[in-house]
Design a protein around this motif. Structure first.
Motif, PDB file in Angstrom:
ATOM      1  N   LYS A  96     -11.442   1.869  -3.634  1.00 41.39           N
ATOM      2  CA  LYS A  96     -12.406   2.006  -2.530  1.00 41.39           C
ATOM      3  C   LYS A  96     -11.711   2.502  -1.262  1.00 41.39           C
ATOM      4  O   LYS A  96     -12.226   3.377  -0.561  1.00 41.39           O
ATOM      5  CB  LYS A  96     -13.074   0.653  -2.253  1.00 41.39           C
ATOM      6  CG  LYS A  96     -14.103   0.290  -3.294  1.00 41.39           C
ATOM      7  CD  LYS A  96     -14.849  -0.964  -2.874  1.00 41.39           C
ATOM      8  CE  LYS A  96     -15.442  -1.629  -4.092  1.00 41.39           C
ATOM      9  NZ  LYS A  96     -15.599  -3.059  -3.991  1.00 41.39           N
ATOM     10  N   GLN A  97     -10.537   1.952  -0.990  1.00 42.06           N
ATOM     11  CA  GLN A  97      -9.815   2.410   0.204  1.00 42.06           C
ATOM     12  C   GLN A  97      -9.477   3.889   0.091  1.00 42.06           C
ATOM     13  O   GLN A  97      -9.572   4.636   1.064  1.00 42.06           O
ATOM     14  CB  GLN A  97      -8.514   1.627   0.361  1.00 42.06           C
ATOM     15  CG  GLN A  97      -8.712   0.216   0.855  1.00 42.06           C
ATOM     16  CD  GLN A  97      -7.380  -0.532   0.904  1.00 42.06           C
ATOM     17  OE1 GLN A  97      -6.359   0.015   1.285  1.00 42.06           O
ATOM     18  NE2 GLN A  97      -7.404  -1.786   0.509  1.00 42.06           N
ATOM     19  N   ASP A 135     -10.127  -2.503  -5.413  1.00 40.36           N
ATOM     20  CA  ASP A 135     -10.166  -2.422  -3.944  1.00 40.36           C
ATOM     21  C   ASP A 135      -9.405  -1.200  -3.446  1.00 40.36           C
ATOM     22  O   ASP A 135      -9.831  -0.510  -2.513  1.00 40.36           O
ATOM     23  CB  ASP A 135      -9.536  -3.683  -3.319  1.00 40.36           C
ATOM     24  CG  ASP A 135     -10.464  -4.882  -3.457  1.00 40.36           C
ATOM     25  OD1 ASP A 135     -11.646  -4.676  -3.805  1.00 40.36           O
ATOM     26  OD2 ASP A 135     -10.002  -6.020  -3.237  1.00 40.36           O
ATOM     27  N   GLU A 136      -8.266  -0.939  -4.086  1.00 39.03           N
ATOM     28  CA  GLU A 136      -7.479   0.223  -3.655  1.00 39.03           C
ATOM     29  C   GLU A 136      -8.257   1.517  -3.911  1.00 39.03           C
ATOM     30  O   GLU A 136      -8.190   2.450  -3.111  1.00 39.03           O
ATOM     31  CB  GLU A 136      -6.120   0.247  -4.376  1.00 39.03           C
ATOM     32  CG  GLU A 136      -5.138   1.214  -3.725  1.00 39.03           C
ATOM     33  CD  GLU A 136      -3.707   1.027  -4.216  1.00 39.03           C
ATOM     34  OE1 GLU A 136      -3.316  -0.115  -4.527  1.00 39.03           O
ATOM     35  OE2 GLU A 136      -2.985   2.037  -4.283  1.00 39.03           O
ATOM     36  N   GLN A 171     -12.381   5.977   0.900  1.00 43.67           N
ATOM     37  CA  GLN A 171     -12.607   6.045   2.346  1.00 43.67           C
ATOM     38  C   GLN A 171     -11.627   6.989   3.027  1.00 43.67           C
ATOM     39  O   GLN A 171     -11.934   7.626   4.021  1.00 43.67           O
ATOM     40  CB  GLN A 171     -12.491   4.650   2.973  1.00 43.67           C
ATOM     41  CG  GLN A 171     -13.798   3.875   2.865  1.00 43.67           C
ATOM     42  CD  GLN A 171     -13.580   2.376   2.975  1.00 43.67           C
ATOM     43  OE1 GLN A 171     -12.543   1.928   3.463  1.00 43.67           O
ATOM     44  NE2 GLN A 171     -14.551   1.608   2.515  1.00 43.67           N
ATOM     45  N   GLN A 172     -10.418   7.071   2.473  1.00 42.67           N
ATOM     46  CA  GLN A 172      -9.420   7.969   3.073  1.00 42.67           C
ATOM     47  C   GLN A 172      -9.640   9.433   2.668  1.00 42.67           C
ATOM     48  O   GLN A 172      -8.886  10.304   3.068  1.00 42.67           O
ATOM     49  CB  GLN A 172      -8.011   7.549   2.640  1.00 42.67           C
ATOM     50  CG  GLN A 172      -7.548   6.258   3.284  1.00 42.67           C
ATOM     51  CD  GLN A 172      -6.325   5.674   2.562  1.00 42.67           C
ATOM     52  OE1 GLN A 172      -5.619   6.365   1.841  1.00 42.67           O
ATOM     53  NE2 GLN A 172      -6.094   4.394   2.760  1.00 42.67           N
ATOM     54  N   MET A 175       0.861  -1.179   0.000  1.00 41.00           N
ATOM     55  CA  MET A 175       0.000   0.000   0.000  1.00 41.00           C
ATOM     56  C   MET A 175       0.900   1.233   0.000  1.00 41.00           C
ATOM     57  O   MET A 175       1.666   1.441   0.932  1.00 41.00           O
ATOM     58  CB  MET A 175      -0.893  -0.020   1.257  1.00 41.00           C
ATOM     59  CG  MET A 175      -1.990   1.008   1.213  1.00 41.00           C
ATOM     60  SD  MET A 175      -3.045   0.761  -0.254  1.00 41.00           S
ATOM     61  CE  MET A 175      -4.359   1.876   0.068  1.00 41.00           C
TER      62      MET A 175
END
Ligand code: SAH
Ligand code: SF4
Ligand code: F3S
Length: 482
Positions: free
Chosen positions: A187-188, A184-185, A191-192, A141
């Motif tokens: 989506k993360q 997926d990244e 969220q951040q 990440m």
């Protein structure tokens, strides 16, 4: 125990910005804290670019500058990472008279903590420049600074082998990250708090995850984060297809901005460059894009003075620029790069003086086109992503249209990261000026008519940046590069 810190300066393209975030992540895990202060840093790295000679010169000059730092901080480990490390390898250690302790290529970043330890233990310089066929750093990440705009490298390397280009040698073979991990990244990141994601690759049209192509990836990302803008760069005209156009047209959150480097308007030169498309093929794509997305903005890269380029070839480049009417272009003098096919087999026979004259001509032409296209925007509306203060003053803020144009506007109640409607009130060749529409007071703010043509935020592009401002990748101004 003393805190271990790492300082990195990043040069070159957005892929290097994304790689720096990988490097920081690897080193953070190994106990290093990123710092923005060179002085006192335990590790001092430059993530470098080799695309043109002047990109490398910048790094040499900077290393010269770091001599004093190394004297004051003899225990610090100085490292050269990235494309120049891969391109010049041990020559960097030899010719910088020992201030460089580490030379590490783009596929060897996982080894950094071990390499650093070995260098410190033995006081010997270390070098790791093996290219990989599989490394994508998929599981790492990136260590991102806070912000609203993020990069994701979706593929690495390039197999195109344009005859002028060093990238296939500095970045190795094409390989793609998996579609699911990228979605997926996204989506993360949402969220951040990130509001815009740019998918990166030297040639994103070659993306391939077990048969899933770049259009599939783009659609998956757009669906994963419908409230986040998705951008991408760079496309290659050979593989730019109708499916990608349809995918872009059918998702509101995929930005209608396409960077499609043409390099030259002459088929003869394109052939010598091994660009694998003709001008007709390229114009066919433009036609399809304009049909599906009439308001899409286009930009390009152009090289002038490539080997054997005649005045006729040069005129063909100018005519293609007029025909397409790009919103912007990144324009460069041809710079012969050791190891490339053009360097080995073709004469660099256009003088520097003549290259610069041709470069200047196309810059003037592009400025005219950009000014004309921006003028048409006056009176129109856009949704912008608010980015923050303009460099000019505190009242004026800047945002970016989906077509990647910067708009300067009086801030009023705008906050960073908001999407706001804006009306364009004035334009220069480089920038739009506007007013928020969803705010009552905005009508009372004076337009900028008393100000003359001020050009904001002149932005160096690939290879010309002394450390890139990560929020700042809008196309704004053509830059003379060498
Ligand atoms: N992968 C992208 C571009 C990567 S490099 C593509 O294929 O379009 C960015 C730009 O730098 C290139 O498009 C080209 O215009 C320029 N460039 C690359 N090598 C160069 C060289 N040797 N001299 C001058 N410009 C160069
Ligand atoms: Fe270089 Fe051509 Fe690959 Fe772009 S497509 S990175 S110009 S070799
Ligand atoms: Fe490398 Fe990007 Fe420069 S791939 S050579 S840093 S343009």
């Amino acid at each position: 125990m003393e805190k271990k810190t790492v300082y990195i300066e990043t040069y070159g393209c957005q892929m290097n910005v994304a790689d720096t975030e990988i490097v920081l992540s690897v080193l953070h895990k190994a106990g290093y804290t990123p710092t923005s202060e060179l002085e006192g840093a335990t590790l001092a790295f430059m993530n470098t670019c080799a695309i043109r000679e002047n990109a490398e010169e910048k790094v040499w000059n900077r290393l010269e500058h770091w001599r004093g730092f190394k004297k004051r901080n003899p225990d610090a480990v100085v490292g050269v990472l990235g494309c120049m490390a891969e391109h010049l390898r041990k020559d960097i250690i030899k010719s910088s008279m020992s201030i460089v302790d580490l030379v590490v290529g783009p596929d060897e970043y996982r080894k950094l903590p071990t390499l650093v330890d070995a260098t410190r233990a033995t006081a010997e310089s270390g070098i790791a420049v093996k290219l990989s066929r599989t490394e994508t750093y998929d599981d790492i990440m990136p260590f991102r600074a806070e912000g609203i705009s993020a990069f994701i490298s979706v593929m690495r390397g390039c197999d195109k082998f344009c005859t002028f280009c060093v990238v296939p040698y500095t970045r190795g073979r094409e390989r793609s990250r998996s579609l699911t991990s990228i979605a997926d990244e996204c989506k993360q990141l949402e969220q951040q708090g990130f509001r815009e994601i740019t998918l990166l690759g030297q040639n994103v049209n070659s993306y391939d995850d077990e048969g899933k192509d770049f259009s599939d990836l783009l659609a998956a990302c757009a669906r994963a984060v419908p409230n986040v803008r998705i951008r991408y760069t760079t496309s290659h005209p050979q593989d730019f297809d109708q499916k990608l156009i349809d995918t872009m047209a059918s998702h509101d959150n995929i930005c209608k901005y396409i960077h499609l480097p043409i390099q030259s308007g002459s088929d003869r030169i394109l052939k010598l460059m091994n660009r694998t498309y003709t001008r007709d093929h390229y114009m066919g794509i433009i036609e399809k894009i304009k049909l599906a997305m009439p308001n899409a903005a286009m930009s390009t890269d152009i090289i002038v003075g490539f080997c054997t380029e005649t005045l006729d070839d040069h005129e063909m480049t100018k005519s293609v620029m007029r025909e397409v009417e790009y919103e912007g272009a990144y324009m460069f003098n041809y710079s012969p790069r050791p190891n490339t096919k053009a360097y080995d087999t073709l004469a660099d026979d256009v003088s520097l003086e003549e290259k610069s004259r041709r470069l200047n001509e196309i810059i003037v032409l592009q400025n005219e086109i950009s000014a004309r296209k921006n003028l048409i925007e006056v009176g129109g509306e856009h949704t912008i992503l608010v980015e923050g203060r303009s460099k000019r003053n505190e009242i004026e803020w800047k945002g970016r249209t989906d077509t990647n144009k910067t708009v300067i506007f009086p801030r009023l109640d705008a906050e960073v990261g908001e999407y706001r409607r804006i009306c364009v009130t004035r334009a220069t060749s480089a920038t739009l000026f506007g007013q928020l529409m969803d705010q009552k007071e905005s009508k009372t703010i004076m337009p900028h008519s008393d100000r003359g043509e001020v050009i904001y935020d002149a932005l160096p592009h690939v290879g010309s940046a002394v450390s890139i401002d990560r929020q700042n990748h809008a196309f704004e101004l053509p830059v003379i590069n060498s």
